[in-house]
Design a protein around this motif. Structure first.
Motif, mmCIF file in Angstrom:
data_model
loop_
_atom_site.group_PDB
_atom_site.id
_atom_site.type_symbol
_atom_site.label_atom_id
_atom_site.label_comp_id
_atom_site.label_asym_id
_atom_site.label_seq_id
_atom_site.Cartn_x
_atom_site.Cartn_y
_atom_site.Cartn_z
ATOM 1 N N GLU A 132 42.102 44.974 44.186
ATOM 2 C CA GLU A 132 42.007 43.516 44.225
ATOM 3 C C GLU A 132 42.346 42.907 42.870
ATOM 4 O O GLU A 132 43.032 41.878 42.788
ATOM 5 C CB GLU A 132 40.591 43.106 44.649
ATOM 6 C CG GLU A 132 40.274 43.426 46.109
ATOM 7 C CD GLU A 132 38.830 43.117 46.455
ATOM 8 O OE1 GLU A 132 38.107 42.588 45.562
ATOM 9 O OE2 GLU A 132 38.417 43.388 47.587
ATOM 10 N N PHE A 133 41.868 43.538 41.799
ATOM 11 C CA PHE A 133 42.154 43.046 40.458
ATOM 12 C C PHE A 133 43.642 43.127 40.152
ATOM 13 O O PHE A 133 44.225 42.194 39.596
ATOM 14 C CB PHE A 133 41.356 43.855 39.432
ATOM 15 C CG PHE A 133 41.673 43.520 38.009
ATOM 16 C CD1 PHE A 133 41.165 42.373 37.421
ATOM 17 C CD2 PHE A 133 42.504 44.337 37.254
ATOM 18 C CE1 PHE A 133 41.460 42.049 36.106
ATOM 19 C CE2 PHE A 133 42.806 44.027 35.944
ATOM 20 C CZ PHE A 133 42.289 42.878 35.368
ATOM 21 N N LYS A 152 38.493 49.798 45.688
ATOM 22 C CA LYS A 152 38.912 48.561 46.359
ATOM 23 C C LYS A 152 38.935 47.391 45.368
ATOM 24 O O LYS A 152 39.847 46.562 45.375
ATOM 25 C CB LYS A 152 37.959 48.254 47.517
ATOM 26 C CG LYS A 152 38.107 49.149 48.731
ATOM 27 C CD LYS A 152 39.294 48.737 49.568
ATOM 28 C CE LYS A 152 39.357 49.489 50.873
ATOM 29 N NZ LYS A 152 40.533 49.096 51.699
ATOM 30 N N LYS A 153 37.925 47.347 44.512
ATOM 31 C CA LYS A 153 37.877 46.279 43.509
ATOM 32 C C LYS A 153 39.061 46.364 42.551
ATOM 33 O O LYS A 153 39.621 45.346 42.123
ATOM 34 C CB LYS A 153 36.567 46.356 42.735
ATOM 35 C CG LYS A 153 35.338 45.949 43.523
ATOM 36 C CD LYS A 153 34.096 46.045 42.645
ATOM 37 C CE LYS A 153 32.839 45.643 43.419
ATOM 38 N NZ LYS A 153 31.618 45.768 42.584
ATOM 39 N N SER A 154 39.449 47.587 42.202
ATOM 40 C CA SER A 154 40.587 47.763 41.298
ATOM 41 C C SER A 154 41.865 47.243 41.927
ATOM 42 O O SER A 154 42.652 46.539 41.281
ATOM 43 C CB SER A 154 40.750 49.250 40.938
ATOM 44 O OG SER A 154 39.658 49.700 40.163
ATOM 45 N N LYS A 175 49.703 47.756 51.317
ATOM 46 C CA LYS A 175 49.688 46.894 50.143
ATOM 47 C C LYS A 175 50.077 47.766 48.952
ATOM 48 O O LYS A 175 49.444 48.793 48.688
ATOM 49 C CB LYS A 175 48.307 46.295 49.930
ATOM 50 C CG LYS A 175 48.207 45.353 48.740
ATOM 51 C CD LYS A 175 46.763 44.924 48.504
ATOM 52 C CE LYS A 175 46.215 44.152 49.686
ATOM 53 N NZ LYS A 175 44.824 43.692 49.430
ATOM 54 N N GLU A 180 46.794 51.475 50.546
ATOM 55 C CA GLU A 180 46.984 50.737 49.306
ATOM 56 C C GLU A 180 47.520 51.696 48.249
ATOM 57 O O GLU A 180 46.992 52.788 48.055
ATOM 58 C CB GLU A 180 45.657 50.120 48.844
ATOM 59 C CG GLU A 180 45.141 49.072 49.823
ATOM 60 C CD GLU A 180 43.739 48.611 49.507
ATOM 61 O OE1 GLU A 180 43.595 47.604 48.788
ATOM 62 O OE2 GLU A 180 42.786 49.252 49.983
ATOM 63 N N CYS A 226 46.047 42.934 42.135
ATOM 64 C CA CYS A 226 46.804 41.979 42.960
ATOM 65 C C CYS A 226 46.432 40.529 42.674
ATOM 66 O O CYS A 226 46.935 39.614 43.342
ATOM 67 C CB CYS A 226 46.568 42.268 44.441
ATOM 68 S SG CYS A 226 47.118 43.889 44.985
ATOM 69 N N ASP A 227 45.575 40.303 41.703
ATOM 70 C CA ASP A 227 45.143 38.949 41.372
ATOM 71 C C ASP A 227 46.277 38.212 40.669
ATOM 72 O O ASP A 227 46.650 38.530 39.538
ATOM 73 C CB ASP A 227 43.909 39.021 40.471
ATOM 74 C CG ASP A 227 43.371 37.641 40.108
ATOM 75 O OD1 ASP A 227 43.912 36.636 40.627
ATOM 76 O OD2 ASP A 227 42.426 37.580 39.306
ATOM 77 N N TYR A 272 53.433 43.808 45.277
ATOM 78 C CA TYR A 272 53.132 43.101 44.043
ATOM 79 C C TYR A 272 53.761 43.838 42.861
ATOM 80 O O TYR A 272 53.908 45.068 42.882
ATOM 81 C CB TYR A 272 51.623 43.023 43.803
ATOM 82 C CG TYR A 272 50.863 42.201 44.808
ATOM 83 C CD1 TYR A 272 50.586 40.859 44.581
ATOM 84 C CD2 TYR A 272 50.397 42.780 45.987
ATOM 85 C CE1 TYR A 272 49.865 40.097 45.502
ATOM 86 C CE2 TYR A 272 49.684 42.040 46.921
ATOM 87 C CZ TYR A 272 49.423 40.705 46.670
ATOM 88 O OH TYR A 272 48.726 39.953 47.589
#
Length: 394
Positions: free
Chosen positions: A153-154, A149-151, A59, A30, A156-157, A89
């Motif tokens: 995901e955020f 990982k949360k970052s 990603k 990522e 790519c939201d 993205y």
């Protein structure tokens, strides 16, 4: 386990990424970076493709702030879809918040390697700059890895319109609306800010807003003592940029007491639209027309699309009374500000709404001139600056 990485004191970051891409343990990469260019992608494209062909997944999230991500860089990344599972993205906030991370996360089901530093996905960031990063290798359940990982995901939201998964139609929209420059145009733009007198490129204003807006505020700085300075932070092309993107931001003060005659230097203006029925026309104040800057001017050139626009001059009692400029780009701007500069090709202009990042830079220049002693920013209505045309030479 953690490790500090610094180039060129240790392994160049591009070579470090190649080593990790060829590590058969990793299943997912990522990437979250502010800028990407062909100059960077070309160095490790084959290693990225090989990683995908072995069954790995990539990603990637890139930003387009300051227009330093190039269309060629994005095009090259899109080609990776032909080699395996690659998702790209684009993240951008139309407010003043800048997408500025440089994070690389290799992982599998059991553990991960997180690299956070200053390396953009450009040649300078991967190889030639003085860069530094911190590497952390831990189990996937480690709090630092979980938060990383949360970052991702955020970022790519896509539900808040700040991020979009890139496909060909949206790529075309980015190009058409000025979010992506070619690498040739970007070099010209950077050269113009480093003192080139021949470049006619400048940041391109967007025509249609493709992303959502979300405002963020920095914590307030409390005055603990008289030694604490009240500092206004303005993020612009000439500040808070990586070392490979820095431009010359020195501003020369105009001679005191007069409106300067400075052909060849930049003119910054806050302009007024001519009339509600003429939203693309503005007028140059008579006082400003006395300056050599506009001498023998019969056309201006858009720095956004290269279009040439004729200048209309009105006379009264045998002398120039006003000069009317046609500026199509400002039709929907609430508070347009402009930058003019003479080049070998002619007088180039760029126009922005003052609420944009580029517009904020010009307003800062004008406001600083208003507060200097004596003032170096001039006004048509000193008693009502909210309705006035403002101008300053740099």
């Amino acid at each position: 386990m953690s490790k500090f990485l610094s180039q060129p004191l240790s392994l160049q970051f591009g070579e470090y990424l190649k080593q990790e891409l060829n590590n058969l343990d990793w299943k997912l990469l990522e990437i979250g970076v502010a800028w990407v260019r062909r100059s960077g992608v070309r160095h490790i494209f084959n290693d990225l493709a090989a990683f995908l062909e072995r069954g790995g997944e990539i990603k990637c999230i890139v930003g387009v702030d300051f227009e330093h991500t190039t269309l060629e860089g994005v095009q090259d990344l899109m080609l990776l879809k032909e080699h395996g599972k690659f998702i790209l993205y684009v993240y951008h906030n139309e407010a003043s918040s800048v997408f500025h991370p440089k994070c690389y996360l290799f992982s599998n089901n059991e553990y991960a390697k997180l690299i956070v530093g200053s390396n953009n996905f450009v040649e300078a960031g991967l190889y030639t700059n003085i860069e530094a990063s911190l590497e952390i290798t831990e189990q996937s359940s480690d709090p630092a890895i979980v938060e990383a990982k949360k970052s991702f995901e955020f970022w790519c939201d896509t539900t808040n319109n700040l991020a979009f998964e890139l496909d060909e139609p949206f790529f075309n929209a980015l190009v058409e609306n000025g979010y992506l420059k070619s690498e040739t145009d970007l070099k010209s733009f950077l050269s113009s800010y480093r003192g080139s007198s021949t470049s006619n490129e400048s940041p391109t204003a967007t025509q249609n807003r493709l992303f959502g807006r979300k405002n963020y505020s920095a914590p307030r700085v409390s005055r603990q003592s008289d030694s604490v300075e009240n500092i206004e932070e303005v993020f612009s092309e000439a500040s808070n940029q990586d070392s490979d993107e820095n431009v010359n931001s020195a501003e020369e003060q105009a001679p005191t007491g007069t409106t300067p005659s400075l052909r060849g230097r930049n003119l910054y203006m806050r302009v007024r639209k001519a009339h509600e029925s003429r939203l693309t026309q503005t007028q140059i104040p008579k006082r400003l027309l006395q300056d050599m800057f506009f001498e023998d001017l019969n056309e201006i050139i858009s720095g956004h699309d290269g279009e040439v626009h004729r200048v209309s001059v009105a006379h009264a009692r045998g002398a120039i009374n006003t000069m009317k400029l046609e500026v199509p780009e400002m039709r929907d701007f609430e508070d347009p500000v402009m930058e003019f500069r003479h080049t070998d090709d002619g007088l180039i202009y760029n126009v922005y709404d003052s609420s944009t990042l580029q517009g904020q830079r010009i307003r800062r220049i004008l406001d600083e001139g208003l507060s200097s002693s004596p003032p170096t920013t001039f006004s048509t209505l000193p008693s009502d600056l909210s309705r006035a045309t403002l101008w300053r030479f740099i």
